[in-house]
Design an enzyme around this catalytic site. Sequence first.
Site, PDB file in Angstrom:
ATOM      1  NE  ARG A   1      -4.305   0.019   1.706  1.00 37.65           N
ATOM      2  CZ  ARG A   1      -5.337   0.315   0.912  1.00 37.65           C
ATOM      3  NH1 ARG A   1      -5.411   1.494   0.314  1.00 37.65           N
ATOM      4  NH2 ARG A   1      -6.297  -0.550   0.707  1.00 37.65           N
TER       5      ARG A   1
ATOM      6  NE  ARG B   1      -8.733   6.519  11.071  1.00 44.49           N
ATOM      7  CZ  ARG B   1      -9.492   7.222  11.892  1.00 44.49           C
ATOM      8  NH1 ARG B   1      -9.080   7.455  13.120  1.00 44.49           N
ATOM      9  NH2 ARG B   1     -10.660   7.688  11.508  1.00 44.49           N
TER      10      ARG B   1
ATOM     11  CG  PHE C   1      -2.672  -1.447   5.636  1.00 48.74           C
ATOM     12  CD1 PHE C   1      -2.844  -2.187   6.787  1.00 48.74           C
ATOM     13  CD2 PHE C   1      -2.356  -2.132   4.467  1.00 48.74           C
ATOM     14  CE1 PHE C   1      -2.706  -3.579   6.782  1.00 48.74           C
ATOM     15  CE2 PHE C   1      -2.205  -3.521   4.451  1.00 48.74           C
ATOM     16  CZ  PHE C   1      -2.388  -4.236   5.612  1.00 48.74           C
TER      17      PHE C   1
ATOM     18  CB  ALA D   1      -9.032  -2.261   3.694  1.00 45.74           C
TER      19      ALA D   1
ATOM     20  CD  GLU E   1      -7.372   2.257   6.145  1.00 45.19           C
ATOM     21  OE1 GLU E   1      -7.998   1.830   5.154  1.00 45.19           O
ATOM     22  OE2 GLU E   1      -6.293   1.799   6.513  1.00 45.19           O
TER      23      GLU E   1
HETATM   24  N1  LUZ Z   1      -5.599  -4.580   5.595  1.00 43.06           N
HETATM   25  C1  LUZ Z   1      -5.300  -5.493   4.659  1.00 43.06           C
HETATM   26  C2  LUZ Z   1      -5.725  -3.285   5.298  1.00 43.06           C
HETATM   27  O1  LUZ Z   1      -5.166  -6.658   4.979  1.00 43.06           O
HETATM   28  N2  LUZ Z   1      -5.177  -5.103   3.394  1.00 43.06           N
HETATM   29  C3  LUZ Z   1      -5.300  -3.821   2.997  1.00 43.06           C
HETATM   30  O2  LUZ Z   1      -5.186  -3.513   1.815  1.00 43.06           O
HETATM   31  C4  LUZ Z   1      -5.573  -2.866   3.995  1.00 43.06           C
HETATM   32  N3  LUZ Z   1      -5.664  -1.584   3.684  1.00 43.06           N
HETATM   33  C5  LUZ Z   1      -5.905  -0.702   4.628  1.00 43.06           C
HETATM   34  C6  LUZ Z   1      -6.056  -1.138   5.924  1.00 43.06           C
HETATM   35  N4  LUZ Z   1      -5.973  -2.415   6.255  1.00 43.06           N
HETATM   36 MO1  MOS Z   2      -6.836  -1.303   9.176  1.00 36.56          MO
HETATM   37  S1  MOS Z   2      -5.118  -0.306   9.121  1.00 36.56           S
HETATM   38  O1  MOS Z   2      -7.986  -0.753   8.206  1.00 36.56           O
HETATM   39  O2  MOS Z   2      -6.898  -2.581  10.136  1.00 36.56           O
END
Ligand code: LUZ
Ligand code: MOS
Length: 767
Positions: free
Chosen positions: A304, A336, A338, A502, A705
Amino acid sequence: MKNIDSRTHIRGESIYLDDIPLLQGTLFGAAFGSPMAHGVITNLDVEDAVRIPGVVQIFTYKDITGINQIGGIIPDEPLFADEHVHFCGMPIAFVVAETDEAARSAVKKIKVDIDPLPVITDPRVAQEKGELIVAPRSFVLGDVDKAWQDCAYVFEGVAETNGQEHLYIETQGAYAIPKESNGIKIYSSTQSPRATQQASCKVTGLLMHQLEVEVIRLGGAFGGKEDQANAWAAMCALSTHVLRRPVKYSLHRIEDMAMTGKRHPYSSDFKIGLNKDLKIIAYETIFYQNAGAAADLSPAVLERTLFHCTNSYFIPHVKAKAYSCRTHLPPNTAFRGFGGPQGMFVIEAAIAKAAECLGVEASVIQKKNLNKTGDEFPYGQKAVSEARECWEKTELVYDVTALKKEVATFNAQNKLYKKGLSFMPVCFGISFTNTMMNQARALVHVFTDGSVSVTTGAIEMGQGVNTKILQVVATVFSISPENVKVQTTSTHKIANTSPSAASATADLNGKATLMACNAIKERLIMVVAEALNVDITAIELKDERVCVNGEQCDWDWKRLVMAAFLKRVNLSEHAHYATPEIHFDKLREKGHPFAYHVYGTAITIVTVDCLRGIYEFDAVKVVHDFGATMNPAIDCGQIEGGIVQGMGWMTMEELIYDKEGKLRSNTLSNYKVPDIYSVPKVIAIDFLQTENDNLAIFRSKAVGEPPLMYGIGAYFALRNAIKSFNPAALIPYSAPMTPEKVLLALYQKKEVTTTHEQAAGHMAIPS
Ligand code: LUZ
Ligand code: MOS
């Protein structure tokens, strides 16, 4: 509509893990974590510990009935250390006792001898030694190497962002209860019931149908419970499995902070090239992600970072490379944004550097390079862009010309106080980057009294997803919200869930709920249509009444439901939703990974006390792309919280591990998070309402996020304020910008050279 939890929250009646009434015979667990970051265990002495009255058993890797492995993406993380320890706080043993006090006293009596091995805490050092979690990834667009020739200006630098403690109010924990025939039920504070179920099954050796994970709600998570809720659940499950008694472990704050991973610190190199018109022609960057001692979610976070390395900008020639570096810190994890925020900070630093060197405002370069619909991201997807709309609306509704003038006038009139203003555009992709994870299910029951129950894979963690799910049900059936109940999340009711993460939880689970409700509604309409002998297209459900050709008839919702039941029509539905259109090819690093993007622009204004280095934020003013919001109150709450959390990361939250890999900022007295006094005096939120046919639930775009990244503007506002006091200051692109660092910058004459900048000297990207 108000958040349906607000009443019980305010009255203190909401049930969190620690509020669940305990069964008779419940035992209490506590983990013993490694006192050293890296080494070989030569002796583990639990003799004094077992002698504490009430201690029932002390579990180590030797007592595991399944396998000693809880790694999610890569199986590289033992639940308990065997011979090696890889980070401070790594669980070595789990004490189970009749009381919480006994368990914790016993932990203090455990002694371990460890032969120390060298400790790495710096990702660049890890990369040099070849300590990588996965092979490096690269995203490429155009031809960067050629494009430098076409640039009038080229600038290079280093940017760093530190980690961040999640600081969910509810700490991690789990409560396992034995069920008949070797079964187990676990209450867990997890974002990912399926992952918690799977890890507990691996460790105990149970099959997934024998082990249920149920979640009522979480007192916050922010990514910290996407993968890291599993260890405690697995420990409780193992001891319940062996002892056939309920076992609960609710971590103390100090244990939680020491044992869990955090936002990934990153150290990055950048090189940016612009033409005479200040268009960014080329951008090259290398990210060094501090992954910690095991993979956890680091490979996904790394990805990401690459997806968001150009933020809201269109740049024709891009090369971005990312290393996930293995260090001896607790495995860092989802937080948050990611990895997105880490990537965005670097491009913003590059633009700021170009602006400062060229003597223009960063906003001039930012605005010129915002993407437009049809522009290609480095990963191949074409933008459907609201970037310019957000930016221009920001300038308009907040009268930016006047704001800038106010700042300039203030700075001209004040010697020891200076204001700084920054712009922060944000473009965040919505969907799990792992396409497979973009699926969800919902189970809807209509009861014969007309009330409706809905269960999905969504976890309520304060973000208001249950309220949104309830709104979906109430809207489709056109019934009062009081007639709808969102049930707890359980793996036995909804299986194989993706984590609530996500920003996609309301979209995915909301869409599944929509499908389930529509299926039931179709059957109900068939029932009335038949009874009244009219066409189904003539029937409408409205405010708990049945309408025929727009006219209310004498059937209401309850009569309709009962009629359907008497006709033996199915009043329940289990629906499955998988986001259409998305795909990604990891070999080519191209595809269409996101259902859509969320855009926005924030202006941040800060006042710095140039005598003391302390500062106050006057205002953060945003125009945010909501799509067509289905709940303005909840969405504004997410934005306000996201902004403050992002600002905390950028300004005051200083995570400190020493050279031995020990967490020094290990309590709330030495790790400062924003409080009510440090939030901006004004947070203004303007809605960019769009009706674009995106894949959001009711076109209400994801909001979890994206707003965190507005907080990045805080760093750049501070930078601008410092510059107007000390134009010669060469401030490192390094966050957080604590008051201490602000003070140093205010009075510093030459560039502060950090060790990383020296390292970057010989690792700089060749031109
Ligand atoms: N968690 C995940 C996430 O496993 N994949 C993602 O792409 C993601 N993106 C944002 C927050 N958590
Ligand atoms: Mo998340 S960083 O959307 O667990």
